[in-house]
Design a protein around this motif. Structure first.
Motif, mmCIF file in Angstrom:
data_model
loop_
_atom_site.group_PDB
_atom_site.id
_atom_site.type_symbol
_atom_site.label_atom_id
_atom_site.label_comp_id
_atom_site.label_asym_id
_atom_site.label_seq_id
_atom_site.Cartn_x
_atom_site.Cartn_y
_atom_site.Cartn_z
ATOM 1 N N ASN A 1 0.697 -1.136 -0.009
ATOM 2 C CA ASN A 1 -0.195 0.059 -0.011
ATOM 3 C C ASN A 1 0.920 1.256 -0.033
ATOM 4 O OD1 ASN A 1 -2.507 -1.385 -0.018
ATOM 5 N ND2 ASN A 1 -2.899 -1.142 2.237
ATOM 6 N N ARG A 2 1.985 1.401 0.576
ATOM 7 C CA ARG A 2 3.080 2.173 0.671
ATOM 8 C C ARG A 2 3.302 2.652 -0.658
ATOM 9 N NH1 ARG A 2 7.697 3.573 0.340
ATOM 10 N NH2 ARG A 2 8.474 1.339 0.318
ATOM 11 N N GLN A 3 4.004 1.439 -1.264
ATOM 12 C CA GLN A 3 4.443 1.697 -2.467
ATOM 13 C C GLN A 3 3.557 2.217 -3.441
ATOM 14 O OE1 GLN A 3 6.187 -2.247 -3.370
ATOM 15 N NE2 GLN A 3 7.947 -1.629 -2.140
ATOM 16 N N LEU A 4 2.411 1.781 -3.447
ATOM 17 C CA LEU A 4 1.398 2.209 -4.319
ATOM 18 C C LEU A 4 0.947 3.601 -4.367
ATOM 19 C CD1 LEU A 4 -0.940 1.196 -6.549
ATOM 20 C CD2 LEU A 4 -2.547 0.554 -4.684
ATOM 21 N N ALA A 5 0.807 4.009 -2.943
ATOM 22 C CA ALA A 5 0.752 5.326 -2.821
ATOM 23 C C ALA A 5 1.650 6.212 -3.344
ATOM 24 C CB ALA A 5 0.388 5.864 -1.295
ATOM 25 N N GLU A 6 3.079 5.863 -3.157
ATOM 26 C CA GLU A 6 4.138 6.474 -3.700
ATOM 27 C C GLU A 6 4.079 6.482 -5.005
ATOM 28 O OE1 GLU A 6 8.837 5.941 -3.607
ATOM 29 O OE2 GLU A 6 7.964 5.705 -1.851
ATOM 30 N N SER A 7 3.761 5.716 -5.613
ATOM 31 C CA SER A 7 3.757 5.440 -7.191
ATOM 32 C C SER A 7 2.603 6.224 -7.680
ATOM 33 C CB SER A 7 3.584 4.009 -7.651
ATOM 34 O OG SER A 7 3.284 3.717 -9.079
ATOM 35 N N SER A 8 1.472 6.392 -6.865
ATOM 36 C CA SER A 8 0.375 7.024 -7.548
ATOM 37 C C SER A 8 0.689 8.538 -7.372
ATOM 38 C CB SER A 8 -0.916 6.719 -6.431
ATOM 39 O OG SER A 8 -1.894 7.626 -6.903
ATOM 40 N N ARG A 9 1.672 9.043 -6.394
ATOM 41 C CA ARG A 9 1.860 10.146 -6.158
ATOM 42 C C ARG A 9 2.844 10.861 -7.472
ATOM 43 N NH1 ARG A 9 2.138 9.121 -0.961
ATOM 44 N NH2 ARG A 9 4.312 8.618 -0.956
#
Length: 85
Positions: A34-42
């Motif tokens: 989830n952290r990686q996904l949020a970072e990628s989304s940003r």
């Protein structure tokens, strides 16, 4: 009978401990994903914003060039002194 009950209880306790460890590892992996996904989304949002700005700039330049080209024949006529009949 008591030994057999103790063995079953011991196996059950081991299975429960393994289940708890597995669940903890899963929750940790899920949090990391989830952290990686949020970072990628940003990062993707920033890239999209940058691309959008560039396209807006290109669109403005093309509109300016279109106006220049539309006016060009009349500007040329005036420069060469063409008089409409």
């Amino acid at each position: 009978m008591q030994k057999q009950t103790n063995r079953k209880s011991s196996h059950l306790e081991e299975a429960i401990a393994l289940l708890i460890q597995t669940q903890a590892a899963f929750v940790q992996q899920l949090a990391e994903s989830n952290r990686q996904l949020a970072e990628s989304s940003r990062e993707n949002d920033k890239r999209f914003t940058d691309i959008h700005k560039k396209f807006a700039h290109i669109e403005a330049m093309l509109m300016r060039h279109e106006r220049i080209l539309t006016d060009l024949p009349e500007v040329i006529r005036q420069k060469i002194g063409f008089q409409p009949s």
